[in-house]
Design a protein around this motif. Structure first.
Motif, mmCIF file in Angstrom:
data_model
loop_
_atom_site.group_PDB
_atom_site.id
_atom_site.type_symbol
_atom_site.label_atom_id
_atom_site.label_comp_id
_atom_site.label_asym_id
_atom_site.label_seq_id
_atom_site.Cartn_x
_atom_site.Cartn_y
_atom_site.Cartn_z
ATOM 1 N N ALA A 296 -0.802 3.263 5.350
ATOM 2 C CA ALA A 296 -0.431 4.037 4.057
ATOM 3 C C ALA A 296 -0.973 5.249 4.060
ATOM 4 O O ALA A 296 -0.473 6.450 3.861
ATOM 5 N N TRP A 297 -2.474 5.349 4.384
ATOM 6 C CA TRP A 297 -3.091 6.754 4.374
ATOM 7 C C TRP A 297 -2.946 7.637 5.556
ATOM 8 O O TRP A 297 -2.870 8.860 5.521
ATOM 9 N N GLU B 213 -0.017 7.590 7.532
ATOM 10 C CA GLU B 213 1.186 8.425 7.430
ATOM 11 C C GLU B 213 1.341 9.353 6.575
ATOM 12 O O GLU B 213 2.163 10.028 6.701
ATOM 13 N N ALA B 214 0.441 9.319 5.352
ATOM 14 C CA ALA B 214 0.483 10.487 4.530
ATOM 15 C C ALA B 214 -0.573 11.611 4.945
ATOM 16 O O ALA B 214 -0.440 12.606 4.302
ATOM 17 N N GLY B 215 -1.022 11.350 5.967
ATOM 18 C CA GLY B 215 -1.705 12.288 6.635
ATOM 19 C C GLY B 215 -3.287 12.660 6.320
ATOM 20 O O GLY B 215 -3.894 13.500 6.570
ATOM 21 N N TYR B 216 -3.843 11.370 6.004
ATOM 22 C CA TYR B 216 -5.329 11.345 5.594
ATOM 23 C C TYR B 216 -5.937 10.359 6.659
ATOM 24 O O TYR B 216 -5.442 9.377 6.900
ATOM 25 N N ASP B 217 -7.331 10.624 6.544
ATOM 26 C CA ASP B 217 -8.377 9.600 6.881
ATOM 27 C C ASP B 217 -9.052 9.146 5.807
ATOM 28 O O ASP B 217 -9.172 9.892 4.686
ATOM 29 N N TYR C 4 0.649 -1.160 -0.065
ATOM 30 C CA TYR C 4 -0.063 0.187 -0.029
ATOM 31 C C TYR C 4 0.843 1.267 -0.042
ATOM 32 O O TYR C 4 0.123 2.378 0.105
ATOM 33 N N ASP C 5 2.212 1.032 -0.032
ATOM 34 C CA ASP C 5 3.136 2.360 -0.203
ATOM 35 C C ASP C 5 2.757 3.207 -1.216
ATOM 36 O O ASP C 5 2.747 4.668 -1.179
ATOM 37 N N PRO C 6 2.376 2.888 -2.619
ATOM 38 C CA PRO C 6 2.099 3.679 -3.545
ATOM 39 C C PRO C 6 1.070 4.610 -3.483
ATOM 40 O O PRO C 6 0.997 5.534 -3.727
ATOM 41 N N LEU C 7 -0.055 4.112 -2.751
ATOM 42 C CA LEU C 7 -1.263 4.818 -2.282
ATOM 43 C C LEU C 7 -0.857 5.920 -1.355
ATOM 44 O O LEU C 7 -1.147 7.042 -1.500
ATOM 45 N N GLY C 8 0.046 5.601 -0.023
ATOM 46 C CA GLY C 8 0.767 6.610 0.534
ATOM 47 C C GLY C 8 1.485 7.749 -0.135
ATOM 48 O O GLY C 8 1.261 9.065 0.143
#
Length: 83
Positions: A59-60, A62-66, A4-8
């Motif tokens: 993934a999401w 750590e990217a700052g999203y919910d 799921y890293d590409p989504l992040g």
């Protein structure tokens, strides 16, 4: 690299506070199919599991999203968390 890293990475590059993505778009970003369990809203829970069973959440988050799935629509709205 995790599945799921590409989504992040995609979410980190966004300049917007929210984005709506269909399952097909998420699968293109991942380069892989989502599991059948992604049909259930619980799969999109925004709490990171300490046992690491819900690796997709990391993934999401750590990217700052919910993530907020649209029931029955195979769509998810990712909303930037307010810090």
């Amino acid at each position: 690299m995790g599945k799921y890293d590409p989504l992040g990475g995609y979410l980190r590059r966004l300049k917007t506070d929210s984005v709506d993505l269909g399952f097909a778009e998420i699968e293109r970003i991942l380069g892989a199919m989502l599991p059948k369990s992604a049909q259930r809203p619980q799969w999109w829970a925004n709490q990171i599991d300490p046992q690491g069973r819900h690796v997709q959440t990391r993934a999401w988050r750590e990217a700052g999203y919910d993530a907020f799935p649209e029931a029955g629509a195979e769509r998810v709205r990712f909303v930037r968390r307010q810090v």
